[in-house]
Design a protein around this motif. Sequence first.
Motif, short mmCIF file in Angstrom:
data_model
loop_
_atom_site.label_atom_id
_atom_site.label_comp_id
_atom_site.label_asym_id
_atom_site.label_seq_id
_atom_site.Cartn_x
_atom_site.Cartn_y
_atom_site.Cartn_z
N UNK A 107 -5.27 24.10 -59.93
CA UNK A 107 -5.58 25.22 -59.03
C UNK A 107 -4.67 25.18 -57.80
N UNK A 110 -11.07 27.73 -54.41
CA UNK A 110 -12.03 26.62 -54.46
C UNK A 110 -11.40 25.41 -55.12
N UNK A 111 -10.78 25.64 -56.28
CA UNK A 111 -10.19 24.52 -57.01
C UNK A 111 -9.10 23.84 -56.23
N UNK A 121 -23.10 30.82 -55.37
CA UNK A 121 -22.19 29.72 -55.71
C UNK A 121 -21.72 29.86 -57.15
N UNK A 122 -22.66 30.22 -58.04
CA UNK A 122 -22.29 30.35 -59.44
C UNK A 122 -21.23 31.43 -59.62
N UNK A 168 -24.40 23.27 -60.51
CA UNK A 168 -23.40 23.72 -59.53
C UNK A 168 -22.54 22.54 -59.07
N UNK A 187 -17.80 30.44 -58.39
CA UNK A 187 -17.17 29.43 -59.24
C UNK A 187 -17.06 29.89 -60.68
N UNK A 188 -17.30 31.19 -60.89
CA UNK A 188 -17.06 31.74 -62.22
C UNK A 188 -18.13 31.40 -63.23
N UNK A 189 -19.34 31.04 -62.78
CA UNK A 189 -20.41 30.74 -63.72
C UNK A 189 -21.35 31.93 -63.90
N UNK A 215 -11.59 31.37 -57.62
CA UNK A 215 -11.49 30.12 -58.39
C UNK A 215 -10.32 29.29 -57.89
N UNK A 230 -14.07 21.62 -61.08
CA UNK A 230 -12.99 22.47 -60.54
C UNK A 230 -12.11 21.73 -59.55
N UNK A 231 -12.76 21.00 -58.63
CA UNK A 231 -12.01 20.48 -57.49
C UNK A 231 -11.44 19.09 -57.74
N UNK A 263 -9.75 19.49 -62.23
CA UNK A 263 -8.69 20.50 -62.39
C UNK A 263 -8.07 20.91 -61.07
N UNK A 264 -8.38 20.14 -60.02
CA UNK A 264 -7.93 20.53 -58.68
C UNK A 264 -6.44 20.74 -58.56
N UNK A 309 -20.04 21.70 -61.65
CA UNK A 309 -18.94 22.67 -61.66
C UNK A 309 -17.95 22.37 -60.53
#
Lengths: 592, 367
Positions: free
Chosen positions: A36, B220-221, B306-307, A21, B310-312, B217, A28-29, A32-33, A24
Amino acid sequence: MTSRLRLALLAAFALSVMAALAARMVDMQWRHGSEYAAAARQSSVVIEPVAAPRGRLLDRRGRLLVSNEPCFQLTVFPAEMRDRKLTARRLADALQVKPEQLSARLQKAVFQAPLEKLVLRRSLTPGQISRLLLVTPELPGAAVEVGARRRYLAGRLAAHVLGAMGEIDAHELPTRRKLGYAAGDPMGRSGLERQYDFLLRGKKGQRHLAVDVLGRTVRVLEVVDPVPGADLHLTLDTRIQQTAQRALAETLAELRTLNQEESSGAVVVMEASTGRIRALASLPDFDPAIFVRGIKPRELDALYSDPRHPLLSRAYQSSFSPGSTFKLITGSAALQEKLCTSGSVFVCGGSYMGANCFVTSGHGGIGFVDSLAHSCDVVYYRLGHQLGIDRLSRYCAAFSLGKPTGLDVPAETGGLLPTASWKERELGEEWYPGDTVNMAIGQGFLLVSPLQMAVATAAVANGGQVPRPYLVEKAVGPNGRILHQGRPRLRKLPVSRHHLAAVRQGMRGAVQYGTGVACDAPQVAVAGKTGTVESFANVSNPHGRNHVWFVSYAPADKPELVVVVFLEKSGGYGGSLAAPIARKVYDFVYPP
Amino acid sequence: MKTRTLLFSSSLAIWLVGCLVLFSATRWQGGTGLLLRQLAAGAVGLSLGLALAQLELKRLRQLTWPLFGAGLCSLAVVLVAGTSAKGAQRWLSLGPLGTIQPSEPMKLLLVLALAHLMTRFPARRAGGFLLAWVLTGGAFLMVAAQPDLGTGLVLVAVAFGMLWVAGASPFYLAGVAVGGLGALTFVLKEYQRDRIMVFLHPDLDPMGQGYSLMQSLTAIGSGQLFGRGLLAGHLTQQGFVPENWTDFAFTVVGEELGLAGSLGLLLLCALQLGSLLAIAWRSQDYPRLLATGVAVMLGFQLSVNLAMTMGLAPVVGIPLPLVSYGGSALITNLAALGLVAGLARRSQPRQAAMHPLPLRQRLPLAG
């Protein structure tokens, strides 16, 4: 395996899940932040277009022909819609249409432009409105809103010229997107509405809305006001147009009882020295209002499959053999090429090279002026033969025949200007002298539109200036700025003035004592030339009825107006059917 | 630091984060009604936790079957007379007190029942193993029928974790896992299958099932390293993330507090789970199973939640413990934590005996 070992393995498993987690999150943040973040900026703001009032169409005296009126329309905001099938079904019930039609459009909208408001149906009827108002409160995203639609203050007047409205076509959309068009935008489909759509449509405004997940507006971030479209001030004269259209309609009604068959026709009224179009009538026509209130497929099919093609303007979108009106061109060319003079005297024995004069007994000795006045075919057979196809074609082109005149409407026909090479290419046959002889009196391969004949007549009338006809005098933007100014554009005709004077003399003679006496108005000196096109019976003309023409101008000494009348499949003669229509126009413009 | 102090402080911190998230996520709608209700539920949960921490284990074991039976009964009532929302019937109306979601306390009740059962009928024997699954299966079916697959999965996960620690044969467990997955494919509702399809292809349906996930997504991102700041999240503050006060609560942390906040929350959760497992490590038999069950209950929900945000993992309705809005869940989780903290006290008799202070003051956790 002890219980503690199992517990330790469980803890290790939990730790590895946590690590995954965390990885990930970093991915993501951190990695690739920024991507997004860019996406986040886009998805929160909905840009709602604000329609711009469409420009109006006015005649030369400022009389309103086309304006706008409010109407109710059904809109759907796809992102807000919860159940597509249910929405389509309930709305279709209220509109009394098939749900499949709506469902397909809604599905497309959901996938292609979920955040663009879709106008599902314009111009709702009172019944539809009351039924819709019952169901829309239960259908998120659907609403009945006030929109605008075209209002035709002059009814069917000049319908072809003014044009019909519709929505932008799917295949046109890609090229027009960068001009600011969006799917479902109203757009001119024909006539001036289409030609000047870029001026009439104005510029859409925008409201940038911050919208929550349910599509509800949280706040208005920015408003860009729409820029109204420009008003088009036309060269058309409503009253002349009315007169021409009425005269044409009366004649067609008479012909209907006489022939038991539908005929069609066109009238062109143009300023001789400038090319300003004062009237451009074509019958049968159509009611532009039916496109605005949402034409039913059945009605559209009927319009398209009508053998008389009511959507096509006979004046500039169809072409026909010019008949004897073409003698203006043959005569001018022969004079200019010194094959004869205005004083030449010819002998008509009733036939030439096997082709008959329409007076089969022959005209006997006849001068150049009277050959026009009495429309002697033999004289022009001879002159055409002497000219040959190459010279004749060259003069046709100089008179603006066989190519679009440049009128500011879409889809103007060019007609057909045959040449020797054209015939070999298209028909695989060489050009025979007989073809030239035929063409010299306006029969055969040559095809022209009534508008082209009006331009050619104007060139004769004004002494050698070929005008480019136009319909829009000026386009005035919302702030009073002139966005487009129509200007006469004249091209020099390679025929000298005194030769044209001889042709004009012949035309005046035709009205005074020749084939066109039906147009001899006492109050104004009209000059004209009749034409009768003999047709063979075929599928579209089962009785082989003649097409008839009358091209004219007045006053004879100082030409102001050109009036061209054309009747398709009317039977009869130019002098008997077409000339009286022109006479009615002259009687109106120059009241007795 | 003592284990139960760590458990208490990490749990309290997670709960505080939850309150901030709730405040931030519902601010655009105006009003703080949800926050007040959540605080009230928190007070109830803390009291219950405190009471459970004091409760004699013997007494707890006596109460286990009546409580479990009551839980099953309330689930049955929900199926008959529950309140529906979004196509599922999950709530029981309590009149002016609001609604409760009986499937939430069922998670804890199953932990209690399984721990009680497994100390009587060892899980390493086929009989005990089967009995444990009879209990779990009963509760699972009642919950899954609502339908609430998410909670059902939590129940199954709890059973797996406890059976594993109780010494059940790995082959039996593997067999149940394979059989269960097979059966699941038959009982999945259409929307549940859709969710799995959307998980596999999120762009399949951007405005429907996929919309929540895409927005999640993106939120969060877009928080990037340090977030946009509390109450300043672009998507959060304009209500662009569906359900961001319940199942998608983590998106608020992700967007407004960034990677730093996300990892911080994850660290707090790790500390909480670590202390739960440490207490299990130090205990024996019944208390160990109780602590393990609570650890799995919280850890599974946390990980899956959480998964999924976050798309998991597929979008299943599993909340983030102590963070997502929901009174029943909050009370259940606080009660469970209080229970385990009480075990910690009992598992360290030497330290407790050495402590000079009265019991009440030695228990700052209070639940």
